[in-house]
Design an enzyme around this catalytic site. Structure first.
Site, mmCIF file in Angstrom:
data_model
loop_
_atom_site.group_PDB
_atom_site.id
_atom_site.type_symbol
_atom_site.label_atom_id
_atom_site.label_comp_id
_atom_site.label_asym_id
_atom_site.label_seq_id
_atom_site.Cartn_x
_atom_site.Cartn_y
_atom_site.Cartn_z
ATOM 1 C CG HIS A 248 -2.938 -1.322 5.889
ATOM 2 N ND1 HIS A 248 -3.994 -0.893 6.160
ATOM 3 C CD2 HIS A 248 -1.998 -0.336 6.170
ATOM 4 C CE1 HIS A 248 -4.131 0.265 6.350
ATOM 5 N NE2 HIS A 248 -2.854 0.707 6.467
ATOM 6 C CD GLU A 249 1.796 0.042 6.582
ATOM 7 O OE1 GLU A 249 2.332 0.940 5.586
ATOM 8 O OE2 GLU A 249 0.848 0.258 7.478
ATOM 9 C CG HIS B 244 -0.773 2.636 2.648
ATOM 10 N ND1 HIS B 244 -1.675 3.503 2.406
ATOM 11 C CD2 HIS B 244 -0.817 2.427 3.966
ATOM 12 C CE1 HIS B 244 -2.439 3.680 3.412
ATOM 13 N NE2 HIS B 244 -1.738 2.895 4.365
ATOM 14 C CD GLU C 65 -4.190 4.712 7.142
ATOM 15 O OE1 GLU C 65 -3.973 3.450 7.381
ATOM 16 O OE2 GLU C 65 -2.991 5.179 6.561
#
Length: 648
Positions: free
Chosen positions: A185-186, A189, A261
């Site tokens: 997930h990071e 980003h 998100e």
């Protein structure tokens, strides 16, 4: 996942953010003028009352006009605007060091690659896998060792100075697949361009909040002096304006952050091919008493960086993240509504369950890297297991790194030795000259280690060099500034020892320089200048010509490859340059200029380069390294060569 498109959207979001910010600042300037005028009027009338002068008789249109004149409006506007600008520049200077500045401000401690702690090593291994999977350098990892909430973040201006941060709660409570989902997930980003947008958001909002900070200082400073009632009232007025600025700033931050998100959660599922990983991580957060709470003193300005809501009990309008239930249902539509609860005995079983055999780790590492590489390149991850010879070759190359080199890559001295061993010449006299240069670099024991590792480097497949170089980066970032200066100087001397620079040496130096410069030197931010391929046609012509000549034996094949690449980029009016016109210095300068292309243009340029190389249906390991290095310099995900690329 089309990360280029997402980067372009993030850039457009930055433009909208700046527009909203300007509107907010203008509104605050207008409000400041009104409140300062009213404050001075109130204090003046209070003084008149004390002298027995009537408020009504002393207030006329001329008095009011004096308080709200163009002159006073201009001075107040200049003061407010200047203060906001200075605050933004100050914060931007703090953040120019990249992600490590954010991590250290939160109390983060860097985890060293050679750490013996099993929990720390697991985090480092997962970050390493995700980095290789996404075609990025392996970023440093910081542990927020005083934060018991389960959370993580990515911060930085570019992939080169990015860091990953994890809380103590995340390290202690997550199983491996859950941690993998959160780290994926990071990384999304970073690839989506959210990370840079988030840092800009911190700097801009600090400018708005600074008005309130200034008012608080003014009110406190005058509180001990009875004669400073006017200053105290002015301070209170500015505090009120600062509160309004914070309120609207948080609204802007929440609006920008929430939708990104959902996108990052979806990207994590694609990266890991395991929706249970991130969904169980979210369910565990829901069942954990401390949730995702962060207790750092200035958590409010960085709350949008985190995986979960860093400040609990905010209204939905102010929340920087979507509701936890909505996020879980997005990745697990069949969720039964029950959260996960992990007691101490359960955590012990979790740690035992995370233990793997050496072979299992090897297989999982290769599968993760291959899956992530496919997602980054926009290839269906199912194709990874369809028997493609190129993907099998890449899988073997990743698997071909010897265990000793893998171990040394996680130690700073070992990482330096591997870099130098790559550059040692086959001719004994020249190699001895290079070893003298290594000895002069000032690292104790480095010559012996370089000589020891050199025989292990020689049999390594050419295609294994790039993954190995990427593994070195976290350890190299652990050097001191003085060690880095010596390392970089020696690296250049070793490359120039034979008075020529081959393409692999260029690739090695560019990769090392690009990813370390943000750690040890002031890094110049890339300014996007070129929206159309025609604006870089000359540079692209040179890059494509050199690659076409390098990878194809005859002039006819080189021209065919060049035309295919140029056509893929939409440049039909450029022609193949002769070999004599394709000098390496011009090639390097051209690649640097291509890096200033807008994110939406970069995929076309890289696709053309890839198609040029793949015209003959064969991609050498060195060609893959060159394309990867070009992508790195352009701050773009490394392209994956798939079976479909052989089709003309």
């Amino acid at each position: 996942m089309d990360f280029f498109t997402q980067q372009d959207k993030a850039r457009k979001n930055t433009g909208r953010l700046v527009l909203l910010f300007l509107v907010a600042v203008f509104s605050l300037i207008m409000l400041t003028n009104i409140l300062i005028g009213l404050t001075f009027w109130f204090v003046t009338q209070e003084e008149n009352v004390q002298r027995g002068i009537s408020v009504i008789s002393s207030t006329d249109t001329r008095t009011i006009a004096g308080l709200f004149s163009w002159r006073s409006f201009g001075l107040i506007s200049l003061a407010v605007g200047g203060s906001v600008l200075c605050a933004i520049l100050y914060k931007w200077a703090q953040l120019s060091a990249g992600g490590k500045a954010v991590a250290e401000s939160l109390g983060g401690v860097r985890l060293y690659p050679n750490s013996d702690d099993p929990n720390h090593q697991q985090v480092l291994n997962v970050v390493e896998e995700m980095a290789l999977a996404s075609g990025m350098p392996v970023p440093p990892v910081y542990l927020l060792e005083h934060e018991l909430g389960i959370n993580a973040f990515a911060a930085g201006n570019t992939p080169a100075d990015a860091v990953i941060g994890v809380t103590k709660g995340a390290v202690e409570h997550f199983k491996r697949d859950e941690l993998q989902g959160v780290i994926a997930h990071e990384f999304s980003h970073i690839l989506n361009g959210d990370m840079r947008l988030n840092l800009r958001l911190i700097a801009l909002l600090h400018g708005i909040v600074f008005i309130g900070i200034m008012g608080e200082m003014l009110a406190r400073g005058s509180g001990h002096r009875r004669s400073d009632g006017r200053a105290a009232l002015l301070g209170i007025a500015l505090m009120f304006i600062g509160w309004l600025g914070t309120f609207f700033g948080n609204l802007i931050k929440a609006a920008v952050s929430r939708q990104r998100e959902f996108l990052a959660d979806a990207s994590a599922v694609q990266f890991t091919r395991n929706p249970e990983g991130i969904s169980n991580a979210l369910k565990l957060i829901g069942g954990y008493g401390s949730g995702t709470e962060i207790n750092a003193s200035h958590r409010s300005e960085v709350s949008h960086l985190f995986f979960g809501q860093a400040i609990q009990h905010l209204s939905s309008m102010m929340a920087t993240h979507p509701p936890l239930v909505d996020r879980i249902l997005k990745v697990d539509p069949d969720w039964d509504g029950n959260y996960l609860h992990r007691t101490p005995p359960t955590r012990q079983r979790k740690q035992e369950g995370d233990e793997e055999t050496r072979q299992q780790k090897k297989e999982r590492f290769v599968e993760t890297v291959m899956t992530g590489a496919a997602v980054t390149a926009g290839v269906d991850s199912q194709d990874l297991f369809s028997g493609s010879s190129d993907l099998d070759q890449l899988r073997n190359e990743i698997d071909g790194i010897p265990a000793e080199l893998h171990k040394q890559a996680h130690d700073p001295l070992g990482a330096i030795a591997i870099c130098y061993a790559f550059l040692l010449h086959a001719e004994p006299s020249l190699q001895q000259k290079q070893l003298v240069l290594v000895e002069k670099s000032g690292f104790s024991g480095l010559v012996e280690l370089t000589k020891k590792l050199h025989p292990l480097i020689e049999p390594v497949g050419v295609g294994s060099r790039l993954p190995l170089i990427e593994l070195l980066l976290p350890a190299l970032k652990c050097m001191s500034k003085e060690q880095y200066v010596s390392f970089k100087r020696t690296l250049l001397l070793l490359i120039r020892a034979d008075k020529r620079t081959d393409l692999f040496e260029w690739c090695l130096y560019q990769l090392i320089r690009h990813y370390l410069v943000g750690e040890f030197e002031p890094r110049k931010e890339i300014k996007y200048k070129f929206k159309k391929a025609s604006q870089v046609s000359g540079e692209y012509q040179l890059v494509l010509s050199l690659l076409a000549h390098y990878g194809h034996e005859s002039e006819e094949l080189a021209e065919r490859a060049f035309n295919r690449g140029a056509g893929s980029a939409g440049l039909y009016n450029i022609s193949l340059l002769s070999k004599s016109e394709c000098d390496q210095e011009g090639f390097i300068q051209s690649v640097n200029k291509l890096s200033s292309s807008y994110p939406a243009l970069k995929p076309r340029l890289l696709t053309g380069i890839k198609n040029c190389i793949y015209q003959d249906g064969v991609v050498s390991a060195l060609e893959r390294e060159i394309v990867s290095t070009i992508a790195v310099v352009m701050d773009a995900p490394i392209p994956l060569f798939s079976e479909d690329d052989t089709k003309t």
